[in-house]
Design an enzyme around this catalytic site. Sequence first.
Site, PDB file in Angstrom:
ATOM      1  N   ARG A  68      13.533   4.409  12.229  1.00  0.00           N
ATOM      2  CA  ARG A  68      12.259   5.442  12.181  1.00  0.00           C
ATOM      3  C   ARG A  68      11.405   4.654  13.475  1.00  0.00           C
ATOM      4  O   ARG A  68      12.108   4.370  14.470  1.00  0.00           O
ATOM      5  CB  ARG A  68      11.508   5.023  10.890  1.00  0.00           C
ATOM      6  CG  ARG A  68      12.403   5.529   9.714  1.00  0.00           C
ATOM      7  CD  ARG A  68      11.853   5.157   8.343  1.00  0.00           C
ATOM      8  NE  ARG A  68      10.367   6.235   8.361  1.00  0.00           N
ATOM      9  CZ  ARG A  68       9.681   5.984   7.317  1.00  0.00           C
ATOM     10  NH1 ARG A  68       9.665   5.069   6.426  1.00  0.00           N
ATOM     11  NH2 ARG A  68       8.573   6.932   7.358  1.00  0.00           N
ATOM     12  N   GLU A 105      13.315  -9.258   0.743  1.00  0.00           N
ATOM     13  CA  GLU A 105      12.504  -7.948   1.349  1.00  0.00           C
ATOM     14  C   GLU A 105      13.050  -6.590   0.897  1.00  0.00           C
ATOM     15  O   GLU A 105      14.472  -6.693   1.271  1.00  0.00           O
ATOM     16  CB  GLU A 105      12.069  -8.182   2.832  1.00  0.00           C
ATOM     17  CG  GLU A 105      11.517  -7.105   3.425  1.00  0.00           C
ATOM     18  CD  GLU A 105      11.740  -7.221   5.061  1.00  0.00           C
ATOM     19  OE1 GLU A 105      12.317  -8.250   5.531  1.00  0.00           O
ATOM     20  OE2 GLU A 105      11.056  -6.454   5.781  1.00  0.00           O
ATOM     21  N   ALA A 126       3.663  -0.683   4.776  1.00  0.00           N
ATOM     22  CA  ALA A 126       3.271  -0.523   6.253  1.00  0.00           C
ATOM     23  C   ALA A 126       2.655  -2.137   6.557  1.00  0.00           C
ATOM     24  O   ALA A 126       2.736  -2.546   7.696  1.00  0.00           O
ATOM     25  CB  ALA A 126       2.205   0.327   6.652  1.00  0.00           C
ATOM     26  N   HIS A 153      13.029  -2.395   1.549  1.00  0.00           N
ATOM     27  CA  HIS A 153      12.467  -0.909   1.885  1.00  0.00           C
ATOM     28  C   HIS A 153      13.410   0.237   1.379  1.00  0.00           C
ATOM     29  O   HIS A 153      14.595   0.033   1.574  1.00  0.00           O
ATOM     30  CB  HIS A 153      12.393  -1.088   3.322  1.00  0.00           C
ATOM     31  CG  HIS A 153      11.720  -2.059   3.956  1.00  0.00           C
ATOM     32  ND1 HIS A 153      10.247  -2.124   4.162  1.00  0.00           N
ATOM     33  CD2 HIS A 153      11.881  -3.283   4.563  1.00  0.00           C
ATOM     34  CE1 HIS A 153       9.806  -3.298   4.262  1.00  0.00           C
ATOM     35  NE2 HIS A 153      10.719  -3.780   4.791  1.00  0.00           N
ATOM     36  N   ASN A 179       8.498  -5.370  -1.159  1.00  0.00           N
ATOM     37  CA  ASN A 179       8.083  -4.307  -0.574  1.00  0.00           C
ATOM     38  C   ASN A 179       6.883  -4.150  -0.182  1.00  0.00           C
ATOM     39  O   ASN A 179       5.979  -3.521  -0.492  1.00  0.00           O
ATOM     40  CB  ASN A 179       8.568  -2.933  -1.095  1.00  0.00           C
ATOM     41  CG  ASN A 179       8.491  -1.679  -0.220  1.00  0.00           C
ATOM     42  OD1 ASN A 179       8.313  -1.713   0.820  1.00  0.00           O
ATOM     43  ND2 ASN A 179       9.390  -0.709  -0.556  1.00  0.00           N
ATOM     44  N   ARG A 209       4.907  10.953  -2.437  1.00  0.00           N
ATOM     45  CA  ARG A 209       4.690  10.703  -1.026  1.00  0.00           C
ATOM     46  C   ARG A 209       5.901  10.740  -0.135  1.00  0.00           C
ATOM     47  O   ARG A 209       6.938  10.113  -0.527  1.00  0.00           O
ATOM     48  CB  ARG A 209       4.262   9.097  -0.983  1.00  0.00           C
ATOM     49  CG  ARG A 209       4.112   8.702   0.481  1.00  0.00           C
ATOM     50  CD  ARG A 209       3.860   7.072   0.384  1.00  0.00           C
ATOM     51  NE  ARG A 209       4.015   6.925   1.656  1.00  0.00           N
ATOM     52  CZ  ARG A 209       4.412   5.269   2.166  1.00  0.00           C
ATOM     53  NH1 ARG A 209       4.748   4.491   1.288  1.00  0.00           N
ATOM     54  NH2 ARG A 209       4.214   5.169   3.330  1.00  0.00           N
ATOM     55  N   TYR A 225      11.468   9.027   0.971  1.00  0.00           N
ATOM     56  CA  TYR A 225      11.007   7.875  -0.075  1.00  0.00           C
ATOM     57  C   TYR A 225      11.855   8.379  -1.441  1.00  0.00           C
ATOM     58  O   TYR A 225      11.950   7.553  -2.272  1.00  0.00           O
ATOM     59  CB  TYR A 225       9.871   7.453  -0.469  1.00  0.00           C
ATOM     60  CG  TYR A 225       8.989   7.000   0.951  1.00  0.00           C
ATOM     61  CD1 TYR A 225       9.785   5.600   1.518  1.00  0.00           C
ATOM     62  CD2 TYR A 225       8.140   7.527   1.547  1.00  0.00           C
ATOM     63  CE1 TYR A 225       9.177   5.234   2.896  1.00  0.00           C
ATOM     64  CE2 TYR A 225       7.593   6.982   2.770  1.00  0.00           C
ATOM     65  CZ  TYR A 225       8.225   5.731   3.417  1.00  0.00           C
ATOM     66  OH  TYR A 225       7.661   5.220   4.458  1.00  0.00           O
ATOM     67  N   PRO A 255       0.773  -1.086   0.012  1.00  0.00           N
ATOM     68  CA  PRO A 255      -0.065  -0.057   0.056  1.00  0.00           C
ATOM     69  C   PRO A 255       0.773   1.218   0.059  1.00  0.00           C
ATOM     70  O   PRO A 255       1.854   1.360   0.610  1.00  0.00           O
ATOM     71  CB  PRO A 255      -0.851   0.001   1.225  1.00  0.00           C
ATOM     72  CG  PRO A 255      -0.539  -1.457   2.040  1.00  0.00           C
ATOM     73  CD  PRO A 255       0.531  -2.068   1.339  1.00  0.00           C
ATOM     74  N   ASN A 256       0.403   2.221  -0.804  1.00  0.00           N
ATOM     75  CA  ASN A 256       0.831   3.582  -0.900  1.00  0.00           C
ATOM     76  C   ASN A 256       2.243   3.875  -1.576  1.00  0.00           C
ATOM     77  O   ASN A 256       2.603   4.876  -2.031  1.00  0.00           O
ATOM     78  CB  ASN A 256       1.178   4.075   0.587  1.00  0.00           C
ATOM     79  CG  ASN A 256      -0.225   4.208   1.536  1.00  0.00           C
ATOM     80  OD1 ASN A 256      -1.261   4.614   1.009  1.00  0.00           O
ATOM     81  ND2 ASN A 256      -0.052   3.609   2.684  1.00  0.00           N
TER      82      ASN A 256
HETATM   83  C1  DQA Z   1       8.505   1.353   3.328  1.00  0.00           C
HETATM   84  C2  DQA Z   1       8.733   1.445   4.854  1.00  0.00           C
HETATM   85  C3  DQA Z   1       7.396   1.093   5.649  1.00  0.00           C
HETATM   86  O1  DQA Z   1       7.641   1.289   6.810  1.00  0.00           O
HETATM   87  C4  DQA Z   1       6.464   2.089   5.226  1.00  0.00           C
HETATM   88  O2  DQA Z   1       5.041   1.833   5.815  1.00  0.00           O
HETATM   89  C5  DQA Z   1       6.271   2.210   3.690  1.00  0.00           C
HETATM   90  C6  DQA Z   1       7.535   1.828   2.880  1.00  0.00           C
HETATM   91  C7  DQA Z   1       9.644   1.722   2.599  1.00  0.00           C
HETATM   92  O3  DQA Z   1       9.974   1.209   1.357  1.00  0.00           O
HETATM   93  O4  DQA Z   1      10.793   2.360   3.191  1.00  0.00           O
HETATM   94  O5  DQA Z   1       5.077   2.235   3.189  1.00  0.00           O
HETATM   95  O6  DQA Z   1       8.446  -0.295   3.290  1.00  0.00           O
END
Ligand code: DQA
Length: 152
Positions: free
Chosen positions: A112, A103, A82, A105, A79, A23, A28, A15-16
Amino acid sequence: MAKSTLPIVLILNGPNLNLLGQRQPEIYGKASLADHMSRAKETAAKLGLEVESLVAQSAGELVTAIHGARSRCAAIIINPGALTHFAWSLNDALATFSGPIVEVHLSNPATRETWRHESVVASVASGTIAGFGANGYTFALNAVSTLLAEKK
Ligand code: DQA
């Protein structure tokens, strides 16, 4: 055109992540998800891999995609956004996948908020790449390439 027989790497984004570039760019970066995926495709081509990618707003969609990858894909890069921090159904689904799982990020969740410190997928992943921003997906593809070569 003949169908490609290159190993398929499925890149899953949670998501997002469709809003990358808009964003919180201070966290990011400025690149969009499309920018990341086109860079990933270029890297994959150099490594002799084929990339398929999906962005999903829910854990259920990601679980379905992981099930679909089981008989078809050589590796998964994920990825989960959240969902990383609480969606245990992703752990169960990924545990059924036999190939390499990386995985990714873009940020480094360990530096964080504390709620970002736990990853529900880390224990079933081959490894985690975090905090390298725009390089994360290309680093992950290089990791997949090495892991697949070692399996041969
Ligand atoms: C994320 C890190 C997560 O904590 C966050 O909720 C994201 C992006 C990252 O790519 O740094 O949506 O996965």
